[in-house]
Design an enzyme around this catalytic site. Sequence first.
Site, short mmCIF file in Angstrom:
data_model
loop_
_atom_site.label_atom_id
_atom_site.label_comp_id
_atom_site.label_asym_id
_atom_site.label_seq_id
_atom_site.Cartn_x
_atom_site.Cartn_y
_atom_site.Cartn_z
N HIS A 75 12.77 -7.42 -0.44
CA HIS A 75 13.81 -6.84 -1.30
C HIS A 75 14.96 -6.28 -0.48
CE1 HIS A 75 10.86 -3.69 -0.42
NE2 HIS A 75 11.80 -2.80 -0.62
N ASP A 153 7.02 0.47 3.75
CA ASP A 153 5.86 1.37 3.75
C ASP A 153 5.03 1.22 2.49
OD1 ASP A 153 8.03 2.50 2.41
OD2 ASP A 153 7.75 4.52 3.23
N GLU A 365 -9.18 -14.68 2.70
CA GLU A 365 -8.55 -15.89 2.19
C GLU A 365 -7.04 -15.77 2.15
OE1 GLU A 365 -11.04 -14.22 0.72
OE2 GLU A 365 -12.75 -15.58 0.94
#
Lengths: 622, 622
Positions: A75, A153, A365
């Site tokens: 973002h 964070d 995975e």
Amino acid sequence: MTTTETFPQVQQWTDLAQQLRVDSIRSSTAAGSGHPTSSMSAADLMAVLLTGYLHYDFDNPQNANNDHLIFSKGHASPLLYSLFKAAGAISDEELLTLRKFGSRLEGHPTPILPWVDVATGSLGQGLPIGVGIALCGKYLDKLPYHVWVLCGDSEMAEGSMWEAFDHASHYKLDNLVAIIDVNRLGQRGETELGWNTTAYAARVGAFGWNAIVIDGHNYDEINRAFAQASQPNGSPTAIIARTIKGKGVSFLENKNGWHGKALNKEQAEQALKELDHVRSKTFPVHKPDESRQPAPEPPKKPLELPKYDGKEPVATRKAYGDALQALGAANPEVVAMDGEVSNSTFAEEFAKAFPDRYFEMYIAEQQMVAAAVGMSVRHRIPFASTFAAFYARAYDFVRMAAISRANIRLCGSHAGVSIGEDGPSQMGLEDLSMMRAVFGSTVLYPCDPNQTAQLVAQMAEHDGIVYMRTTRGATPVIYSPDEEFMVGGSKVLRQSENDEVTIVAAGITLHEALKAYDQLKGQGILARVIDAYSVKPIDEETLMLAEQAGNKIVVVEDHWPEGGLGDAVLDAFSQRDGPLPEVVKLAVQSMPGSGTPDELMEEAGINAHHIVQAVRALVRNV
Amino acid sequence: MTTTETFPQVQQWTDLAQQLRVDSIRSSTAAGSGHPTSSMSAADLMAVLLTGYLHYDFDNPQNANNDHLIFSKGHASPLLYSLFKAAGAISDEELLTLRKFGSRLEGHPTPILPWVDVATGSLGQGLPIGVGIALCGKYLDKLPYHVWVLCGDSEMAEGSMWEAFDHASHYKLDNLVAIIDVNRLGQRGETELGWNTTAYAARVGAFGWNAIVIDGHNYDEINRAFAQASQPNGSPTAIIARTIKGKGVSFLENKNGWHGKALNKEQAEQALKELDHVRSKTFPVHKPDESRQPAPEPPKKPLELPKYDGKEPVATRKAYGDALQALGAANPEVVAMDGEVSNSTFAEEFAKAFPDRYFEMYIAEQQMVAAAVGMSVRHRIPFASTFAAFYARAYDFVRMAAISRANIRLCGSHAGVSIGEDGPSQMGLEDLSMMRAVFGSTVLYPCDPNQTAQLVAQMAEHDGIVYMRTTRGATPVIYSPDEEFMVGGSKVLRQSENDEVTIVAAGITLHEALKAYDQLKGQGILARVIDAYSVKPIDEETLMLAEQAGNKIVVVEDHWPEGGLGDAVLDAFSQRDGPLPEVVKLAVQSMPGSGTPDELMEEAGINAHHIVQAVRALVRNV
């Protein structure tokens, strides 16, 4: 101790950081949306990285020696694009197209920009993918490039980050640097750990990383941290930077309610005043270290696929392993990884033959798929494997891999109720649905070892997300080793001019369909049997011939009724003009438990017995 | 320091542990498959737990004061079932039905056994679900029960485990104990950390847990660890036990190649000799602490759903938040959680009104769904929310929740390309497919705030996995607050006796369908418009009426073409006798980028303009 003043670069860093902040605000304000404040917190960090430590040829993003810079906090794309402008890669004009229709500068970075390796924006993915690139750099490319990953964070709460921390230290990836922008504020308030950089350092340190805690706005500390991180010492490094969200603008700094919000025009003007106005300077970026060169492309050998003579049944999962090993022998670009079940998926055959090109990803995975994506960034041909059921664990990584335009091959073993006694937790019953609903994906489901081998070879040639489903149990060999199979193809195994119905099956149910054919023939009903081994793309042309066979179809699959082979067949008919045939879908309709494969296939209603019943009901109304 | 000899219980523990080992071998040998060695490593730990620390009324598994025992390493089911036998809950005869068709004792535990809370077997899920139960115990039930979770060492590689470690310490869950069975050997060799219990302790400690490292076969150490773990001190406790896989049998102990393998008859006989033969003793288990009793069920109030008068458009995600708040006011059993996007999903409305019943799960979608499952174990009515796209992160947890027979409600906001500028990483384009392919699931997709509110109320009443997809942008109010909507229902919004085609839509595309209706009417084509808000189960009866409207259907959805509304419609027709209608599916066919919602819906081919084109091509061949 040196102070910031002693560094001659400080003025340059300040100039650059302020330009990055200004551009993050300008571009997001022009877009009317976006994340300026999450960009501003990391501007100082990125200013020092771009001009001091990143080694990257922006004119040649495919240079094998280039460093890799990944914004795991996707973002903060305004910051990334502002960096590209500062490096001279994009113009100010293009910067201001941020988030506009048709622009390369999407709301979150994608590789339609040549300097972006992978799509980010689903948090917690950039670092695991960085692990994949760093694995390739250290063990395959053997080149001195670094992988720099800017992390948020908030995303430290994602388990996938810890899979990455774990694997990076296990594989001693000292070419990997995580820069954690601890700006304290998430989307809706304070993060779990706030500014507790000590806690982050303890966690990262316990996972085997060098942890360096700094003030992310102190150039001296930033510079020393990058200098230290650049020196290989056998462990990856995390720079844990305490920062201020919205840093540099008084009314944004450390304020809640400013996540993912663009400033309006007046606010932007005010902010730009505080940031000393617009500038469009270009800053020099180090060219990559060319001291080592990529190894010359190793010679390819002719592919010699395994052949199965049919004397005994062979599981398709075994054939996957055999074929992968053959592929590995023929093509040195093929690499493999597995989620600690390689003795079940048979990836172990590749692992034993080519230990240098096999990466054990343990039971992680998400990291496994991310590593495959990282290998794809470096143009390897990755094959990853685990139980079909456990791709559900990594589905977001597969989804994002498609947005990353990654080329990865995934194999899911132990599909369906036919695995037997282990019970539903181990049964892949939604994998076909999952993988079909991935943009541009290919989904293959072989029933026979010779077919499997051919299709594994096809997988290597195929771009995008390519998935193969394999079966646990040994099944009869029904194809000769010379038979050819193509992505998008199918095989008509039984047909006559008097067919009254078409049975479409794949994988384990194909064998049931053949049994049903014999039984039906004994009852005077001739059926066409199609092996739809290419579930996506499906062979529409051949399916359409159902019209010649009473325009009645029974589709049978070891999968939930939704989204699998049955829906693929129905969808194929919806593409053409004219009304659809009658279609009966046989699939797993109730929650299975444990039992033998035969018991469970009978209970699920997908064995020969049920196929016969369904056909008789369809063509004889009995 | 005490030694093992000073404990009078040692003989009992030894007796029990050996019985557990014997039974783990006997049951798996009878089954011909299973995990005896992974059971044997934890037998001493479980022997001490069962007789010393577990408080559980096996005659009344629904006792609210019962402790909870979860085998996160579900493959150690022989040990769990042997514990049940030792507690007198099941007979020896039933024990020997392990993994047989129809037995309650499945290969991995499922809650068809009354003493099993949740299904495990997909590693890394038991602990996060334990966090959910412990959250409920500490903050909602406010009862002194403990949650004991037996974890494997291999599963410590799963990121979801670290989401659990993180959240448990954040929420100070000192009623939660993880027992980590560090037997060193995974399925295919040594685990990442082997017997490095120090490394495990450092990691767990850095995540805020009390870490106790012990020899998992030393009763003295085990006993003291459980005693310590039982004392609440504000933090969860992890007992990190160094153990030996196959402990107790010379030819199994610490041997690779014995994972998930039953002994044959001769081997079993040999092993039983070493373990001092078969016994079927019943051991006393402490009854639960009844010092505190569950609060009396708080009174329910009449549900007063929000009403939207239609004066302005309202986003369905906003209506979700409003309705959830209303539901919370009416029913104290309703709880909510969100993945740090509650200001986007509007779960924040519930959070503000009922902070005691809201749990912030930060950006950890796996833990979020696991917490919902844990709440379901304790009979709460959990609603979890995040972006639709990010359920891909937690799909394995949703899949397993179905096997757990959990009752959870999930809301996914920001569905489809209509979110606009944020780009594809944030667009839920596979969520309908994902959620449809979950056993017994319900999938809802409202288009209007009044409809949303009604359906949120329905969700609370509905068992299983119930998913609602909401839309980012504000949309017109088209239904009155008094209109009723049911799971499995639909609404015919436009119809006449001269309809030539049926348009099926839901959510954002329903509004496009209504626009298309008007345009088509202007062109002399009458269309039926169906709002298929219940995607699963879909209203087959109403869809069948398409026959009256030319037997031609256009389905339009903001989703990939696979597995969504289009496939649901096709599937509905495949259920009935007779040939299918002509169906044209409009869905997102190319990878979207950024842009306005209108631009992206146009590009995707799913707006009114494209519906009109598709209808005209279908009914007029133009």
